[in-house]
Scaffold this motif. Structure first.
Motif, mmCIF file in Angstrom:
data_model
loop_
_atom_site.group_PDB
_atom_site.id
_atom_site.type_symbol
_atom_site.label_atom_id
_atom_site.label_comp_id
_atom_site.label_asym_id
_atom_site.label_seq_id
_atom_site.Cartn_x
_atom_site.Cartn_y
_atom_site.Cartn_z
ATOM 1 N N ALA A 183 0.831 -1.204 0.000
ATOM 2 C CA ALA A 183 0.000 0.000 0.000
ATOM 3 C C ALA A 183 0.868 1.258 0.000
ATOM 4 O O ALA A 183 0.580 2.233 -0.704
ATOM 5 N N THR A 184 1.928 1.240 0.779
ATOM 6 C CA THR A 184 2.822 2.397 0.834
ATOM 7 C C THR A 184 3.510 2.635 -0.503
ATOM 8 O O THR A 184 3.618 3.765 -0.972
ATOM 9 N N GLN A 185 3.980 1.561 -1.133
ATOM 10 C CA GLN A 185 4.655 1.696 -2.424
ATOM 11 C C GLN A 185 3.706 2.205 -3.502
ATOM 12 O O GLN A 185 4.090 3.025 -4.334
ATOM 13 N N LEU A 186 2.462 1.723 -3.485
ATOM 14 C CA LEU A 186 1.492 2.219 -4.467
ATOM 15 C C LEU A 186 1.205 3.695 -4.235
ATOM 16 O O LEU A 186 1.086 4.475 -5.182
ATOM 17 N N GLY A 187 1.102 4.085 -2.950
ATOM 18 C CA GLY A 187 0.892 5.493 -2.654
ATOM 19 C C GLY A 187 2.042 6.352 -3.150
ATOM 20 O O GLY A 187 1.832 7.438 -3.697
ATOM 21 N N VAL A 188 3.267 5.867 -2.987
ATOM 22 C CA VAL A 188 4.434 6.612 -3.467
ATOM 23 C C VAL A 188 4.431 6.694 -4.981
ATOM 24 O O VAL A 188 4.724 7.752 -5.563
ATOM 25 N N LEU A 189 4.086 5.596 -5.672
ATOM 26 C CA LEU A 189 4.037 5.603 -7.128
ATOM 27 C C LEU A 189 3.052 6.635 -7.642
ATOM 28 O O LEU A 189 3.357 7.413 -8.560
ATOM 29 N N ARG A 190 1.862 6.650 -7.085
ATOM 30 C CA ARG A 190 0.858 7.638 -7.511
ATOM 31 C C ARG A 190 1.302 9.053 -7.164
ATOM 32 O O ARG A 190 1.074 9.986 -7.928
ATOM 33 N N ALA A 191 1.928 9.228 -6.001
ATOM 34 C CA ALA A 191 2.394 10.555 -5.603
ATOM 35 C C ALA A 191 3.473 11.062 -6.548
ATOM 36 O O ALA A 191 3.508 12.249 -6.891
ATOM 37 N N VAL A 192 4.376 10.179 -6.977
ATOM 38 C CA VAL A 192 5.429 10.583 -7.904
ATOM 39 C C VAL A 192 4.831 11.064 -9.220
ATOM 40 O O VAL A 192 5.273 12.058 -9.799
ATOM 41 N N GLY A 193 3.790 10.368 -9.709
ATOM 42 C CA GLY A 193 3.153 10.791 -10.949
ATOM 43 C C GLY A 193 2.410 12.101 -10.825
ATOM 44 O O GLY A 193 2.246 12.824 -11.816
ATOM 45 N N GLN A 194 1.955 12.428 -9.616
ATOM 46 C CA GLN A 194 1.201 13.662 -9.397
ATOM 47 C C GLN A 194 2.078 14.817 -8.926
ATOM 48 O O GLN A 194 1.657 15.976 -8.972
ATOM 49 N N ALA A 195 3.292 14.539 -8.487
ATOM 50 C CA ALA A 195 4.177 15.571 -7.953
ATOM 51 C C ALA A 195 4.442 16.712 -8.934
ATOM 52 O O ALA A 195 4.563 17.872 -8.508
ATOM 53 N N PRO A 196 4.547 16.468 -10.257
ATOM 54 C CA PRO A 196 4.796 17.592 -11.168
ATOM 55 C C PRO A 196 3.738 18.685 -11.111
ATOM 56 O O PRO A 196 4.027 19.842 -11.421
ATOM 57 N N ILE A 197 2.528 18.326 -10.730
ATOM 58 C CA ILE A 197 1.493 19.357 -10.592
ATOM 59 C C ILE A 197 1.917 20.377 -9.549
ATOM 60 O O ILE A 197 1.810 21.589 -9.756
ATOM 61 N N GLY A 214 3.672 12.506 -15.895
ATOM 62 C CA GLY A 214 2.960 13.506 -15.112
ATOM 63 C C GLY A 214 3.410 14.918 -15.433
ATOM 64 O O GLY A 214 2.593 15.834 -15.556
ATOM 65 N N ALA A 215 4.726 15.120 -15.581
ATOM 66 C CA ALA A 215 5.250 16.450 -15.894
ATOM 67 C C ALA A 215 4.764 16.925 -17.257
ATOM 68 O O ALA A 215 4.311 18.070 -17.415
ATOM 69 N N LEU A 244 5.012 20.850 -8.401
ATOM 70 C CA LEU A 244 6.326 21.428 -8.678
ATOM 71 C C LEU A 244 6.340 22.366 -9.885
ATOM 72 O O LEU A 244 7.115 23.324 -9.917
ATOM 73 N N LEU A 245 5.475 22.103 -10.878
ATOM 74 C CA LEU A 245 5.617 22.789 -12.157
ATOM 75 C C LEU A 245 4.433 23.649 -12.573
ATOM 76 O O LEU A 245 4.577 24.493 -13.460
ATOM 77 N N ALA A 246 3.254 23.435 -11.988
ATOM 78 C CA ALA A 246 2.047 24.036 -12.542
ATOM 79 C C ALA A 246 2.139 25.554 -12.694
ATOM 80 O O ALA A 246 1.759 26.108 -13.730
ATOM 81 N N LEU A 247 2.637 26.257 -11.685
ATOM 82 C CA LEU A 247 2.684 27.723 -11.751
ATOM 83 C C LEU A 247 3.630 28.195 -12.848
ATOM 84 O O LEU A 247 3.328 29.138 -13.589
ATOM 85 N N PHE A 248 4.771 27.548 -12.975
ATOM 86 C CA PHE A 248 5.714 27.925 -14.035
ATOM 87 C C PHE A 248 5.132 27.611 -15.408
ATOM 88 O O PHE A 248 5.284 28.389 -16.359
ATOM 89 N N VAL A 249 4.450 26.482 -15.513
ATOM 90 C CA VAL A 249 3.849 26.109 -16.796
ATOM 91 C C VAL A 249 2.814 27.135 -17.218
ATOM 92 O O VAL A 249 2.731 27.512 -18.387
ATOM 93 N N GLY A 250 2.011 27.625 -16.268
ATOM 94 C CA GLY A 250 1.012 28.632 -16.607
ATOM 95 C C GLY A 250 1.638 29.896 -17.162
ATOM 96 O O GLY A 250 1.151 30.477 -18.137
#
Length: 450
Positions: free
Chosen positions: A58-72, A128-129, A74-80
């Motif tokens: 469960a922890t590893q799956l949570g980390v996997l999903r978090a890694v895919g969502q992390a670019p939001i 994700g990025a 980290l990057l969303a404001l710069f992308v805008g």
């Protein structure tokens, strides 16, 4: 008798009656549909491969999903800020190429037995990025392609295409992982991104090339303009808060849900894919209703009611027990209702955002709302994995599903709930790289929903 040219406005955008006859809009629609198919296929393929093949915890799956969502986050404001200064077609084409290569690499790695958790983390982050860039760009692109009085119709069409992706993507991804292999499923997602690239690159309408900043601090100034614009508008501020509450809870729900279906209900990968895919038909119905219900009942009541219905239905899932003959139809019904409510909210919120935002701020406002709302998704995924490991799957699913109801509560307690059939006008604010006369005079933007 009107001439043939009367179907086109002075700005070169198609008149309302000719939206579907406009070839550039159709190309955007096809490209966005293919892109969403690739994205939704990948969202199922990578977690299912981790759970079913690599026996991820469960922890590893949570980390996997978090890694895919992390670019939001980290990057969303710069992308805008960047998207407002680039041609949106260029951004979408480049991101499609990148995602094609990323999922193609996943397919190759899987065929050679190299698709372990570290490789999944890298691929999930890359996709994700690039998806952050694509999503901000296509939302800004619609405003540059169609008239403002066509935004609801255009958004309904694009959200309908996303519904088609939600129908085909999860079902295809789950079936391919279960019947064939994760590499084949990843290759299918790569093909969808390639199709999106081929369609969007054929858009002929040329966007004017934005001026490039000469000073590095200019990007930070534009990010600040976007943040301030959203913070000072009541409707946009409420959308941010409601989105943050929903996305955090939904990310936690999905982390637990993807473990609950195969491990607690003992469903196959194909059954999991079908259960997730049922959101698509519901979202398709929601897209159709979104073009009608706000004009009849008002945007505010539709937003609150749809969010309460769509989010609340997930409270039924933890009560499910028994064989797949019982649980699968129930899951299909839950996903369908969730799709209807969620799509009504998506279309209405996007119409509100695009209507109150000037063209030159569309990218930054979309990115700001994405940052504030979906930026909490990585934390939600980690939280869901933590709860599943500590509390068990059924209790965790009930708790996280209850958290999703915070979103309609936030909207119900705000002026957004009082929006009627007519949306507020766009704010007339200066859009410059430096200080303008309006800034110097201390003038305030108008158009807040009070």
């Amino acid at each position: 008798m009107p001439s043939a040219s009367s179907a086109v406005s002075d700005s070169g955008r198609p008149a309302p009656s000719s939206l579907w006859r406009d070839s550039d809009f159709r190309r955007l629609w096809v490209g966005q549909t293919a892109s969403q198919l690739g994205e939704h296929t990948g969202l199922v393929v990578l977690p299912l491969f981790a759970v079913l093949t690599l026996n991820a915890s469960a922890t590893q799956l949570g980390v996997l999903r978090a890694v895919g969502q992390a670019p939001i986050l980290l990057l969303a404001l710069f992308v805008g800020a960047w998207v407002d200064r680039w041609r949106t077609r260029t951004v979408m084409v480049l991101t499609d190429v990148g995602r094609t290569l990323a999922l193609g690499a996943a397919a190759v790695a899987g065929l050679f037995g190299l698709l372990g958790l570290p490789a999944l983390f890298v691929i999930a982050f890359a996709i994700g990025a690039l998806s952050v860039f694509f999503d901000v760009a296509y939302q800004a692109s619609l405003v540059r392609l169609v008239r403002r009085d066509q935004l609801v119709q255009g958004n309904s069409a694009l959200e309908g295409s996303r519904s088609a992706a939600q129908i085909g993507g999860p079902a295809l991804g789950g079936a391919l992982v279960s019947l064939l292999s994760a590499p084949i499923a990843a290759a299918a997602g790569a093909l969808f991104f390639a199709l999106s690239f081929l369609s969007i690159r054929r858009i002929r309408r040329v966007e004017s090339a934005p001026e490039r900043p000469e000073r590095p601090s200019w990007v930070w100034r534009r990010i600040h303009e976007g943040l301030r614009f959203v913070a000072r508008d009541t409707a946009l501020r409420t959308v941010c808060l409601a989105s943050a509450a929903f996305q955090f809870s939904f990310a936690a729900v999905m982390t637990v849900y993807l473990l609950f279906l195969p491990r607690e209900l003992h469903l196959s990968g194909t059954a999991v894919g079908l259960a997730l895919a049922a959101t698509g038909p519901g979202a398709l119905l929601g897209s159709l209703l979104a073009a009608r219900l706000p004009n009849r009942f008002g945007y505010g009541p539709v937003l609150v009611a749809a969010a309460a219905l769509g989010d609340g239905v997930f409270l039924c899932v933890p009560a499910l027990h028994g064989s797949s003959a019982v649980t699968v139809p129930a899951l299909l019904a839950v996903s369908f209702v969730f799709g209807v409510g969620g799509q009504l909210v998506n279309v209405a919120v996007m119409a509100v955002r695009q209507t109150v935002t000037p063209d030159g701020m569309q990218g930054r406002v979309a990115a700001t709302i994405t940052f504030v709302g979906m930026g909490l998704s990585p934390l939600g995924s980690l939280f869901g994995g933590f709860l599943a490991a500590e509390w068990g799957l059924r209790t965790s699913l009930l708790a996280t599903a209850a958290g999703m109801l915070l979103s309609p509560v936030v909207m119900a307690l705000s002026p957004l709930a009082r929006l009627g059939r007519t949306l507020p006008a766009a704010q007339n604010v200066p859009l410059t790289a430096g200080r303008s006369k309006a800034h110097e005079s201390g003038s305030r933007p108008s158009g807040d929903v009070e």
